[in-house]
Design an enzyme around this catalytic site. Structure first.
Site, mmCIF file in Angstrom:
data_model
loop_
_atom_site.group_PDB
_atom_site.id
_atom_site.type_symbol
_atom_site.label_atom_id
_atom_site.label_comp_id
_atom_site.label_asym_id
_atom_site.label_seq_id
_atom_site.Cartn_x
_atom_site.Cartn_y
_atom_site.Cartn_z
ATOM 1 N N ASP A 1 -77.842 25.353 11.910
ATOM 2 C CA ASP A 1 -78.957 25.625 11.007
ATOM 3 C C ASP A 1 -80.203 26.017 11.806
ATOM 4 O O ASP A 1 -80.891 26.985 11.485
ATOM 5 C CB ASP A 1 -79.226 24.386 10.150
ATOM 6 C CG ASP A 1 -80.440 24.554 9.255
ATOM 7 O OD1 ASP A 1 -80.394 25.378 8.330
ATOM 8 O OD2 ASP A 1 -81.451 23.860 9.496
ATOM 9 N N GLU B 1 -72.881 27.857 9.096
ATOM 10 C CA GLU B 1 -73.865 27.281 10.014
ATOM 11 C C GLU B 1 -73.173 26.548 11.156
ATOM 12 O O GLU B 1 -73.607 26.639 12.315
ATOM 13 C CB GLU B 1 -74.786 26.325 9.257
ATOM 14 C CG GLU B 1 -75.759 27.031 8.324
ATOM 15 C CD GLU B 1 -76.655 26.079 7.558
ATOM 16 O OE1 GLU B 1 -77.734 26.517 7.106
ATOM 17 O OE2 GLU B 1 -76.283 24.894 7.405
#
Length: 239
Positions: A56, A128
């Site tokens: 992320d 992610e």
């Protein structure tokens, strides 16, 4: 999945992604959902939540660095909106579906039976995690090239149109700053379900007063829904 079949699948995915891992266990870990790891606890299998956390941040930096250089005259607010548009859950899930990431996930029986392979929250998290694994394997520049290859079209479209996917949290924040100068806070009021299939209930508080509620399979999803409910109550058009 048998070891030989899994190895073949990982080779196929690497070829399709045009990204060859030095450490294939990182790739496999990125695609292992916690539900699958929980069903195989005796093997001490690692799932992808830590890689998702790392990915992320890497994703946000990769996109931020790219758009900062590509759009040198855009103010901070425009850059923030572009980034929020292309890294939101819906956008990431769509990209994950395009590269058929769901086909390679290791899921527990419950998630498999309830359509987890096509669920936006699981796909976005897996993408992610994949980015986090790539970063650990080859470093920032290689993973940034991969990220921009995936997202460049969406970035360009977002820079032209402002929004591909509505980021209700950002829209609400802008509305409050423009009209009320009020503060917004998101508070978890309830979590339910096992670790691999949690559901979150979120309150959206404006100046400590409840204005909206959201429910979702991730905190991000629940917060977006809570923000959307606030905007509806405020009479802000969904556009």
């Amino acid at each position: 999945m048998k070891k030989n079949n899994r190895e073949k699948a990982m080779c196929q995915l690497q070829n399709e992604l045009n990204f060859i891992f030095k450490d294939i266990t990182l790739l496999n870990g990125a695609l292992t959902h916690s539900s699958y790891a929980n069903e195989h606890r005796k093997t001490n299998m690692i799932h992808n939540e830590r890689l998702e956390f790392l990915g992320d941040s890497v994703l946000n930096l990769a996109v931020s660095d790219y758009i900062y250089k590509k759009y040198p005259y855009y103010p901070e607010g425009n850059l923030t909106k572009i980034r929020a548009t292309v890294v939101c859950e819906s956008a990431l899930a769509l990209i994950a579906k395009k590269i058929k990431l769901g086909d390679y996930l290791l899921l527990g029986k419950g998630e498999e039976a309830t359509g987890g392979r096509n669920r936006d929250s699981i796909l976005a998290d897996a993408l992610e995690a994949l980015i986090g694994a790539m970063y650990l394997d080859k470093g920032f520049r290689d993973v940034q090239r991969f990220v921009i290859r995936l997202l460049e079209k969406e970035i360009i479209e977002a820079s032209k149109k402002g929004e591909l996917f509505i980021d209700y949290k950002t829209k609400l924040q802008e509305t409050l700053q423009r009209n009320r100068k009020a503060s917004i806070e998101y508070k978890i009021v309830k979590e339910e379900g096992p670790d691999h299939d949690k559901k979150f209930h979120i309150l959206a508080l404006i100046d400590k007063e409840e204005f909206g509620r959201g429910y979702g399979r991730s905190k991000k999803e629940a917060e977006q829904r809570a923000a959307k409910e606030v905007l509806i109550r405020m009479g802000v058009k969904d556009e």
